[in-house]
Design a protein around this motif. Structure first.
Motif, short mmCIF file in Angstrom:
data_model
loop_
_atom_site.label_atom_id
_atom_site.label_comp_id
_atom_site.label_asym_id
_atom_site.label_seq_id
_atom_site.Cartn_x
_atom_site.Cartn_y
_atom_site.Cartn_z
N TYR A 198 0.82 -1.23 0.00
CA TYR A 198 0.00 0.00 0.00
C TYR A 198 0.84 1.26 0.00
O TYR A 198 1.83 1.38 0.73
CB TYR A 198 -0.94 0.00 1.21
N GLN A 199 0.40 2.21 -0.81
CA GLN A 199 1.02 3.54 -0.83
C GLN A 199 0.21 4.45 0.08
O GLN A 199 -0.97 4.20 0.33
CB GLN A 199 0.98 4.11 -2.23
N HIS A 200 0.83 5.55 0.48
CA HIS A 200 0.15 6.45 1.43
C HIS A 200 -1.08 7.11 0.79
O HIS A 200 -1.96 7.59 1.49
CB HIS A 200 1.13 7.50 1.95
N THR A 201 -1.15 7.08 -0.53
CA THR A 201 -2.31 7.68 -1.22
C THR A 201 -3.44 6.67 -1.43
O THR A 201 -4.52 7.06 -1.89
CB THR A 201 -1.85 8.20 -2.60
N ASP A 202 -3.23 5.40 -1.10
CA ASP A 202 -4.29 4.40 -1.33
C ASP A 202 -5.46 4.62 -0.37
O ASP A 202 -5.28 5.10 0.75
CB ASP A 202 -3.72 2.98 -1.16
N GLN A 203 -6.63 4.23 -0.86
CA GLN A 203 -7.86 4.46 -0.11
C GLN A 203 -8.07 3.38 0.95
O GLN A 203 -8.05 2.20 0.62
CB GLN A 203 -9.03 4.43 -1.12
N ARG A 240 -4.88 19.69 8.19
CA ARG A 240 -4.21 19.41 6.92
C ARG A 240 -2.79 20.00 6.88
O ARG A 240 -1.87 19.39 6.36
CB ARG A 240 -5.06 19.95 5.75
N GLY A 253 0.25 15.54 6.68
CA GLY A 253 -0.50 14.61 5.83
C GLY A 253 -0.30 13.18 6.27
O GLY A 253 0.16 12.92 7.38
N TYR A 290 1.37 9.44 6.16
CA TYR A 290 2.62 8.77 5.82
C TYR A 290 2.56 7.32 6.29
O TYR A 290 1.79 6.99 7.19
CB TYR A 290 3.81 9.45 6.49
#
Ligand SMILES: NC(=O)c1ccc[n+]([C@@H]2O[C@H](COP(=O)([O-])OP(=O)(O)OC[C@H]3O[C@@H](n4cnc5c(N)ncnc54)[C@H](OP(=O)(O)O)[C@@H]3O)[C@@H](O)[C@H]2O)c1
Length: 321
Positions: free
Chosen positions: A124-129, A152, A219, A221
């Protein structure tokens, strides 16, 4: 920098306090039901984070530069045992902390988990849902949204993996739980097809403090060790590290043999970029993590009999390990 650390009577929170002291920060250590006893920490108290008014009063009075939020119900089982408390502690408290930190202009570092993912894809990447499979993952995924809604610009969320290390009580680290079974004469049945990426507690703690120090990092990580492997391989490598016969102490099983395994994500391996490229703290190999593990307190006699090796009993600045 003045830091408030929640969950400081817990496994990771204690290490976070020690990391903060190593890096020259002032620490207010908050436990839940217990006041933390941590060498070098001058201010420590028991404090119920679920009391919103008291939390607000405390932070306004202390006016910290940063808060590292480790308190949680951190397992599937503890969340299922008390779902209302899980929602309050795991979701509402971080939301309140994010609001207060926004108000104070303080950095919030919030601990989240790999369990926000369903474990189908892995890597998983940090941008995955997130797509949690259980209540623990749901409450932590909901917290991430709330923390970033209010923070944010000044909040960092760290999703992390199973934590290994030496805990004060000798019962929180992965190897400590294995030793507890082994000492009882039970081998550990571990999944060959469930993938995790362990991280060592003090390494993760250093990362949380570095994030407090770095105002430009906010954000979501990911942080863990560098190696993803099956739970079975983790157990085998721990056993071998301590000179124990892996075949005797670790039994391979597959998820298909355990119906309840469907609520457990299969592969929670994490990609550590971009954080790994931005920090001075390096991610550790599993061998580097193993090198820090000690025979848990209370297991020394059993271990000496089993292996013939002598264990050095340690005292850590007044805390009997
Ligand atoms: N452990 C892991 O393998 C792992 C893996 C991934 C992510 N994480 C995340 O890492 C964080 C730390 O986990 P951990 O394993 O260190 O947890 P832990 O050892 O179980 O510690 C939990 C802490 O929360 C405190 N707490 C509980 N209820 C509270 C309340 N109402 N008010 C104030 N404090 C309260 C406890 O205090 P008392 O004991 O004094 O009551 C304890 O200090 C959590 O956010 C968890 O989700 C952990």
């Amino acid at each position: 920098m003045k830091l408030v650390v929640t969950g400081a009577s817990g496994f990771l929170g204690r290490e976070v306090c020690l990391a903060a002291l190593r890096r020259g920060h002032e620490v207010l250590a908050l436990g839940g039901s217990r006041a933390p006893t941590i060498p070098g920490v001058a201010q420590a108290r028991a404090f119920d984070l679920c009391s919103e008014a008291a939390l607000e009063a405390l932070l306004l009075e202390e006016f910290p530069h940063a808060v590292v939020h480790c308190a949680a119900l951190p397992t599937i089982e503890t969340c299922l045992a008390d779902p209302a408390r899980a929602k309050t502690l795991n979701t509402e408290v971080p939301k309140k902390l994010a609001q207060l930190c926004f108000h104070l202009g303080a950095k919030l570092v919030h601990l989240s988990t790999d369990t926000v993912f369903d474990g189908v894809a892995g890597g998983y990447q940090h941008t995955d849902q997130p797509a949690p499979l259980n209540l623990y993952g749901e409450t932590k995924a909901a917290a991430e949204i709330e923390v970033l809604r209010y923070g944010r610009e000044h909040a960092a969320v760290i999703r992390t993996s199973p934590i290994i290390g030496n805990s004060v009580g000798g019962d929180r680290g992965l190897h400590e739980r294995l030793f507890a079974s082994w000492k009882e004469g039970k081998s550990a049945s571990l999944f060959t097809d469930e993938i995790r990426q362990p991280v060592e507690a003090s390494n993760l703690a250093d990362v949380t403090i570095e994030l407090c120090e770095r105002s430009n990092l906010s954000g979501i990580y990911h942080w863990a060790g560098t190696e993803a492997m099956s739970r079975h391989e983790i157990g085998v490598r721990i056993a071998r590290h301590f000179g124990l016969e892996a075949d005797k102490f670790v039994r391979p099983i597959s998820r298909g043999e355990v119906p309840a395994a469907t609520t457990r994500p299969r592969d929670l391996s994490l990609r550590l970029h971009p954080l790994a490229g931005k920090l001075r703290t390096p991610a550790q190999s599993f061998d580097e993590q193993l090198a820090q593990l000690r025979v848990p307190r209370g297991c020394e006699d059993w271990y000496e009999q089993e292996t013939g090796r002598k264990v050095v009993r340690r005292l850590e600045k007044g805390v009997d390990f």
